[in-house]
Design an enzyme around this catalytic site. Structure first.
Site, PDB file in Angstrom:
ATOM      1  CE  LYS A  48      -1.827   2.911   2.390  1.00  0.00           C
ATOM      2  NZ  LYS A  48      -1.857   4.429   2.321  1.00  0.00           N
TER       3      LYS A  48
ATOM      4  CB  THR B 237       6.603   7.619  16.167  1.00  0.00           C
ATOM      5  OG1 THR B 237       7.970   7.641  15.721  1.00  0.00           O
ATOM      6  CG2 THR B 237       6.530   6.912  17.508  1.00  0.00           C
TER       7      THR B 237
ATOM      8  N   GLY C 280       2.844   3.955  13.643  1.00  0.00           N
ATOM      9  CA  GLY C 280       3.559   2.737  14.023  1.00  0.00           C
ATOM     10  C   GLY C 280       3.041   2.140  15.321  1.00  0.00           C
TER      11      GLY C 280
ATOM     12  CD  GLU D  67      12.778   3.887   8.632  1.00  0.00           C
ATOM     13  OE1 GLU D  67      12.676   4.886   9.386  1.00  0.00           O
ATOM     14  OE2 GLU D  67      12.772   3.950   7.402  1.00  0.00           O
TER      15      GLU D  67
ATOM     16  CB  CYS E  97      12.644   8.622   8.883  1.00  0.00           C
ATOM     17  SG  CYS E  97      13.437   7.444   7.782  1.00  0.00           S
TER      18      CYS E  97
ATOM     19  CD  GLU F  39      10.329  12.414  11.990  1.00  0.00           C
ATOM     20  OE1 GLU F  39      11.212  11.890  11.286  1.00  0.00           O
ATOM     21  OE2 GLU F  39       9.276  11.830  12.320  1.00  0.00           O
TER      22      GLU F  39
END
Length: 479
Positions: A185, A239, A242, A259, A293, A390
């Site tokens: 995807k 994150t 994730g 990751e 990243c 980030e």
């Protein structure tokens, strides 16, 4: 953003080398098909906001169709001798090389990154990953995972928008080499290169169902991750997402690699070669507009050379060229989406509000598209939001240190642990500092250098598992 004695003549790459269809379906079982509900979404070029194409939006039923096709294909694909699977991977790698100019222009149009990055960095690495894992396909007995390592089954893979084709290669190449089949995807803002890759698979004669591509938003990705017949989930992205995926997979027998985000520290010691370090700092945070990243988004500079380094860095930033990503002279392209631009803008404004000092070179932004000037912040402390969160944009936070121990403490003072860079002429100092840094990838006197033979991944909230190298095989084997 140019202060040299002469102007650069425009050098645009021709769009005529890529033929984008007005609409695309889902790639399931070797064919392009419409989505069950008939839903579509538009993909736009970030540099112009021009609609490039309409793309099918996969519903849960479509994801199920794709997984069933992958499951059916798995039986024969996994039974092939490794040398036979290798032939398909070699073929895919060669076709990518042959079509690299077309794919580079496509990626730049859909993503917004400069053509010289897609042409000189992304596409060579994409082909290299397929070549590399093609070489492993018939040598799995010697990879260190037992005498007869077996594939897992169907891999559900969800990739981000910052390196669409490269992340596809990182995921698909090891999965196919080890005998798994794939449902991938791509990100909703950059689906086109994955759909062109589907055509590459057909061109290579890859058996039907071995690679399936379902396009859509986060709901499509969530349906793929949650599908009961997926054996392996691989995700690259934020994150926050994730963590959701980890919760979904918890309690199942699915193998998982994540990751995720990063807040990489680029540490410059007083004996570092200044000009070389400046180039590394620039590539560390302004490559792909900082939408990386493992970007070196925190510059830790030894106090005694702070002024000298910042003067050199500002001079260098004043020579960067921002503009048309298809122009071969362009250094800084467009931000990927309006949503991402809004996030970068908000965090930069927060940096100013919290007292950090903002600087950008004189820079005229194009009137259409999504753009953000290269920016650096000084007078930053570890408490500042821009030093902790980030940003995923061309924004550099500058902090100082006096001793190696202080540099290590500041570098490790983050919830992330993906990358770091160390600049020094002393090899002993580099090794001593690197051994104390909690980061998955550490570069010495360089930054953002990638190779398919080298593993990549993080610690803490940057995820777990490794992609690339021999280590990258383990995630796709039943070991």
């Amino acid at each position: 953003m140019l202060s040299s004695a002469f102007e650069y003549a425009p050098a645009p790459e021709s769009r005529s080398v890529v033929d984008i269809a007005p609409s695309y379906g889902l790639f399931i079982d070797g064919e392009f098909v419409e989505a069950t509900g008939g839903k579509v979404f538009k993909t736009v070029s970030p540099s112009t906001e021009e609609v490039l194409s309409e793309v099918a939006e996969a519903a849960e039923e479509d994801v199920d169709r794709a997984v069933r096709a992958a499951r059916k294909a798995f039986e024969k694909w996994s039974a092939l001798p490794g040398a036979e699977r290798a032939k398909y991977l070699f073929r895919i790698a060669r076709i990518i090389q042959e079509r690299s100019r077309e794919l580079a222009v496509l990626e730049t149009l859909d993503n917004g990154k400069p053509i010289k990055e897609t042409r000189d960095a992304d596409l060579p690495l994409v082909a290299a990953h397929f070549f590399y894992y093609a070489g492993w396909a018939d040598k799995l007995d010697h990879a260190g995972f037992g005498a007869d390592p077996r594939p897992l089954g169907v891999a559900g893979q969800v990739i981000p928008w910052n390196f669409p084709l490269l992340m596809l290669a990182w995921k698909i190449a090891p999965a196919l080499a080890t005998g798994n089949t794939v449902v991938l995807k791509p990100a909703e803002t950059t689906p086109l290169s994955a759909l062109f890759f589907a055509d590459v698979c057909r061109q290579a004669g890859l058996p039907k169902g071995v690679v399936n591509i379902v396009t859509g938003d986060g709901r499509t990705g969530a349906a793929l991750v949650a599908h009961p017949d997926v054996n392996k989930v691989a995700f690259t992205g934020s994150t926050a997402v994730g963590k959701q995926i980890a919760r979904t997979v918890a309690g199942t027998r699915k193998k998982l690699t994540l990751e995720l985000g990063g807040k990489g520290a680029n540490i410059v010691f007083d004996d570092a070669p200044i000009d070389q370090a400046v180039e590394g700092i620039v590539s560390g945070i302004f490559f792909n507009q900082g939408q990386v990243c493992c970007a070196g988004s925190r510059l830790l500079v030894q106090e005694s050379i702070q002024d000298e380094l910042l003067d050199a860095l500002k001079r260098r930033l004043s020579t960067l060229r921002l503009g048309d990503p298809l122009d071969k002279n362009t250094d800084i392209g467009a931000i990927n989406s309006a949503e991402q631009l809004a996030r970068i803008t908000a965090l930069a404004e927060k940096g100013e509000a919290e007292g950090a000092e903002r600087w950008s070179p004189a820079c005229e932004l194009p009137s259409s598209g999504y753009w953000f000037a290269p920016t650096l912040f000084t007078n930053v402390t570890q408490a500042h939001t821009i030093a902790r969160e980030e940003i995923f944009g061309p924004v550099l936070s500058v902090l100082t240190f006096r001793t190696p121990d202080e540099a290590v403490a500041k570098a490790n003072n983050t919830q992330y642990g993906l990358s770091a860079g160390i600049w020094s002429e002393k090899g002993s100092r580099i090794l001593a500092v690197a051994s104390k840094l909690r980061a998955g990838v550490i570069w010495s006197n360089t930054f953002n250098k990638f190779d398919p033979t080298s593993p990549f991944g993080g610690y803490k909230e940057s995820g777990f598992g490794r992609e690339g190298g021999r280590h990258g095989l383990e995630a796709y084997l039943d070991v």
